[in-house]
Design a protein around this motif. Sequence first.
Motif, PDB file in Angstrom:
ATOM      1  N   PHE A  56       0.921  -1.103   0.120  1.00  0.00           N
ATOM      2  CA  PHE A  56       0.019  -0.101  -0.122  1.00  0.00           C
ATOM      3  C   PHE A  56       0.788   1.201   0.048  1.00  0.00           C
ATOM      4  CE2 PHE A  56      -1.829   3.529   2.277  1.00  0.00           C
ATOM      5  CZ  PHE A  56      -2.927   3.731   1.507  1.00  0.00           C
ATOM      6  N   LEU A  57       1.950   1.254   0.849  1.00  0.00           N
ATOM      7  CA  LEU A  57       2.889   2.540   0.838  1.00  0.00           C
ATOM      8  C   LEU A  57       3.482   2.675  -0.530  1.00  0.00           C
ATOM      9  CD1 LEU A  57       4.674   1.797   4.140  1.00  0.00           C
ATOM     10  CD2 LEU A  57       2.941   3.584   3.841  1.00  0.00           C
ATOM     11  N   GLU A  58       3.817   1.612  -1.276  1.00  0.00           N
ATOM     12  CA  GLU A  58       4.590   1.760  -2.488  1.00  0.00           C
ATOM     13  C   GLU A  58       3.745   2.268  -3.365  1.00  0.00           C
ATOM     14  OE1 GLU A  58       6.831  -1.569  -3.122  1.00  0.00           O
ATOM     15  OE2 GLU A  58       8.332  -1.102  -1.439  1.00  0.00           O
ATOM     16  N   LYS A  59       2.387   1.733  -3.493  1.00  0.00           N
ATOM     17  CA  LYS A  59       1.349   2.047  -4.471  1.00  0.00           C
ATOM     18  C   LYS A  59       0.946   3.659  -4.335  1.00  0.00           C
ATOM     19  CE  LYS A  59      -0.471  -2.142  -6.125  1.00  0.00           C
ATOM     20  NZ  LYS A  59      -1.494  -3.224  -5.805  1.00  0.00           N
ATOM     21  N   SER A  60       0.857   3.953  -2.976  1.00  0.00           N
ATOM     22  CA  SER A  60       0.055   5.303  -2.782  1.00  0.00           C
ATOM     23  C   SER A  60       1.088   6.068  -2.734  1.00  0.00           C
ATOM     24  CB  SER A  60      -0.561   5.210  -1.434  1.00  0.00           C
ATOM     25  OG  SER A  60       0.497   5.094  -0.225  1.00  0.00           O
ATOM     26  N   THR A  61       2.400   6.146  -2.544  1.00  0.00           N
ATOM     27  CA  THR A  61       3.418   7.195  -2.620  1.00  0.00           C
ATOM     28  C   THR A  61       4.206   7.296  -3.991  1.00  0.00           C
ATOM     29  OG1 THR A  61       5.150   5.784  -1.565  1.00  0.00           O
ATOM     30  CG2 THR A  61       3.585   7.080  -0.129  1.00  0.00           C
ATOM     31  N   GLY A  62       4.230   6.039  -4.785  1.00  0.00           N
ATOM     32  CA  GLY A  62       5.251   6.152  -5.737  1.00  0.00           C
ATOM     33  C   GLY A  62       6.622   5.760  -5.413  1.00  0.00           C
ATOM     34  N   ALA A  63       7.040   5.666  -4.135  1.00  0.00           N
ATOM     35  CA  ALA A  63       8.547   5.272  -3.871  1.00  0.00           C
ATOM     36  C   ALA A  63       8.412   3.743  -3.323  1.00  0.00           C
ATOM     37  CB  ALA A  63       8.631   6.260  -2.486  1.00  0.00           C
ATOM     38  N   THR A  64       9.653   3.423  -3.179  1.00  0.00           N
ATOM     39  CA  THR A  64       9.783   1.949  -2.617  1.00  0.00           C
ATOM     40  C   THR A  64      10.416   1.691  -1.535  1.00  0.00           C
ATOM     41  OG1 THR A  64      11.858   1.707  -4.222  1.00  0.00           O
ATOM     42  CG2 THR A  64       9.655   1.149  -5.084  1.00  0.00           C
ATOM     43  N   GLY A  65      10.524   0.702  -0.883  1.00  0.00           N
ATOM     44  CA  GLY A  65      11.245   0.396   0.373  1.00  0.00           C
ATOM     45  C   GLY A  65      10.966   1.232   1.497  1.00  0.00           C
ATOM     46  N   ASP A  66      12.014   1.822   2.097  1.00  0.00           N
ATOM     47  CA  ASP A  66      12.250   2.647   3.376  1.00  0.00           C
ATOM     48  C   ASP A  66      11.684   3.973   2.774  1.00  0.00           C
ATOM     49  OD1 ASP A  66      12.860   0.630   5.151  1.00  0.00           O
ATOM     50  OD2 ASP A  66      14.800   0.921   4.954  1.00  0.00           O
ATOM     51  N   SER A  67      12.054   4.450   1.368  1.00  0.00           N
ATOM     52  CA  SER A  67      11.651   5.505   1.028  1.00  0.00           C
ATOM     53  C   SER A  67      10.307   5.687   0.932  1.00  0.00           C
ATOM     54  CB  SER A  67      12.259   5.842  -0.465  1.00  0.00           C
ATOM     55  OG  SER A  67      13.766   5.863  -0.586  1.00  0.00           O
ATOM     56  N   ALA A  68       9.409   4.982   0.905  1.00  0.00           N
ATOM     57  CA  ALA A  68       8.045   4.677   0.672  1.00  0.00           C
ATOM     58  C   ALA A  68       7.573   5.109   2.259  1.00  0.00           C
ATOM     59  CB  ALA A  68       7.338   3.281   0.081  1.00  0.00           C
ATOM     60  N   LYS A  69       8.166   4.440   3.002  1.00  0.00           N
ATOM     61  CA  LYS A  69       7.727   4.888   4.525  1.00  0.00           C
ATOM     62  C   LYS A  69       8.101   6.360   4.754  1.00  0.00           C
ATOM     63  CE  LYS A  69       8.086   0.283   6.527  1.00  0.00           C
ATOM     64  NZ  LYS A  69       8.920  -0.650   7.286  1.00  0.00           N
ATOM     65  N   GLU A  70       9.040   6.818   4.306  1.00  0.00           N
ATOM     66  CA  GLU A  70       9.675   8.140   4.810  1.00  0.00           C
ATOM     67  C   GLU A  70       8.536   9.209   4.001  1.00  0.00           C
ATOM     68  OE1 GLU A  70      11.017  11.487   6.105  1.00  0.00           O
ATOM     69  OE2 GLU A  70      11.562   9.612   6.683  1.00  0.00           O
ATOM     70  N   SER A  71       8.176   8.631   2.731  1.00  0.00           N
ATOM     71  CA  SER A  71       7.125   9.485   1.990  1.00  0.00           C
ATOM     72  C   SER A  71       6.015   9.520   2.451  1.00  0.00           C
ATOM     73  CB  SER A  71       7.112   9.166   0.408  1.00  0.00           C
ATOM     74  OG  SER A  71       6.214   9.772  -0.550  1.00  0.00           O
ATOM     75  N   CYS A  72       5.461   8.547   3.237  1.00  0.00           N
ATOM     76  CA  CYS A  72       4.256   8.601   3.658  1.00  0.00           C
ATOM     77  C   CYS A  72       4.295   9.324   4.983  1.00  0.00           C
ATOM     78  CB  CYS A  72       4.118   7.186   4.294  1.00  0.00           C
ATOM     79  SG  CYS A  72       2.438   6.701   5.188  1.00  0.00           S
ATOM     80  N   ARG A  73       5.079   9.220   5.718  1.00  0.00           N
ATOM     81  CA  ARG A  73       5.502  10.286   6.914  1.00  0.00           C
ATOM     82  C   ARG A  73       5.393  11.734   6.552  1.00  0.00           C
ATOM     83  NH1 ARG A  73       9.059   6.077   8.603  1.00  0.00           N
ATOM     84  NH2 ARG A  73      10.513   7.171   7.992  1.00  0.00           N
ATOM     85  N   GLU A  74       5.814  11.994   5.622  1.00  0.00           N
ATOM     86  CA  GLU A  74       5.824  13.317   5.242  1.00  0.00           C
ATOM     87  C   GLU A  74       4.382  13.738   4.765  1.00  0.00           C
ATOM     88  OE1 GLU A  74       8.682  14.017   2.008  1.00  0.00           O
ATOM     89  OE2 GLU A  74      10.496  13.373   3.439  1.00  0.00           O
ATOM     90  N   GLN A  75       3.868  12.783   3.825  1.00  0.00           N
ATOM     91  CA  GLN A  75       2.537  13.232   3.202  1.00  0.00           C
ATOM     92  C   GLN A  75       1.529  13.264   4.482  1.00  0.00           C
ATOM     93  OE1 GLN A  75       1.728  10.467   0.240  1.00  0.00           O
ATOM     94  NE2 GLN A  75       3.694  11.138  -0.868  1.00  0.00           N
ATOM     95  N   PHE A  76       1.563  12.041   5.449  1.00  0.00           N
ATOM     96  CA  PHE A  76       0.696  12.140   6.556  1.00  0.00           C
ATOM     97  C   PHE A  76       0.859  13.398   7.480  1.00  0.00           C
ATOM     98  CE2 PHE A  76      -1.014  10.328  10.601  1.00  0.00           C
ATOM     99  CZ  PHE A  76      -2.139   9.564   9.846  1.00  0.00           C
ATOM    100  N   SER A  77       2.072  13.859   7.478  1.00  0.00           N
ATOM    101  CA  SER A  77       2.090  14.944   8.737  1.00  0.00           C
ATOM    102  C   SER A  77       1.468  16.269   8.130  1.00  0.00           C
ATOM    103  CB  SER A  77       3.548  15.248   8.977  1.00  0.00           C
ATOM    104  OG  SER A  77       4.209  15.876   7.533  1.00  0.00           O
ATOM    105  N   ARG A  78       1.167  16.514   6.892  1.00  0.00           N
ATOM    106  CA  ARG A  78       0.498  17.634   6.154  1.00  0.00           C
ATOM    107  C   ARG A  78      -1.037  17.358   6.177  1.00  0.00           C
ATOM    108  NH1 ARG A  78       4.893  17.060   1.988  1.00  0.00           N
ATOM    109  NH2 ARG A  78       3.548  15.503   0.775  1.00  0.00           N
ATOM    110  N   LEU A  79      -1.429  16.339   6.704  1.00  0.00           N
ATOM    111  CA  LEU A  79      -3.026  16.119   6.867  1.00  0.00           C
ATOM    112  C   LEU A  79      -3.466  17.082   7.761  1.00  0.00           C
ATOM    113  CD1 LEU A  79      -3.746  12.354   6.672  1.00  0.00           C
ATOM    114  CD2 LEU A  79      -4.076  14.012   4.784  1.00  0.00           C
TER     115      LEU A  79
END
Length: 133
Positions: A56-79
């Motif tokens: 889910f992280l990879e599909k929703s952020t367009g990133a892979t691996g740990d980068s997907a988690k980091e991208s998720c955290r950045e996007q989530f913090s803007r909600l």
Amino acid sequence: MTGRATLALFGAVAMLAGCGGGDDREQVEQTVRDFVRATNERDAEAFCEDLVTQEFLEKSTGATGDSAKESCREQFSRLKSLRFDLVRITETEVEDDTARVRAVLRMQGQVQDQVLRLEKEGGDWRLTGNPGG
């Protein structure tokens, strides 16, 4: 990803969403409760690290691996405005490493019956964006 797209991304998880053993059932339902709490408390760490699948992280952020988690955290913090309440869980089905939870959620003043799908990943139950999950 724009703010509106980010909001839709995380809101979509709530919209996606045989009985298994009692322990799995309890863990699945606790994951749903934790998902609601993490979303409402803006707990990006719990959401991105513990509550959604890597796929889910990879599909929703367009990133892979740990980068997907980091991208998720950045996007989530803007909600800012996404909030919902778990009114009740009405049905939980667990089969092997997949689960389906039917829950009543209150979002933006509206009560809605939702199906959330989960998969066991790394020994823990996590929400998935896979509609067939």
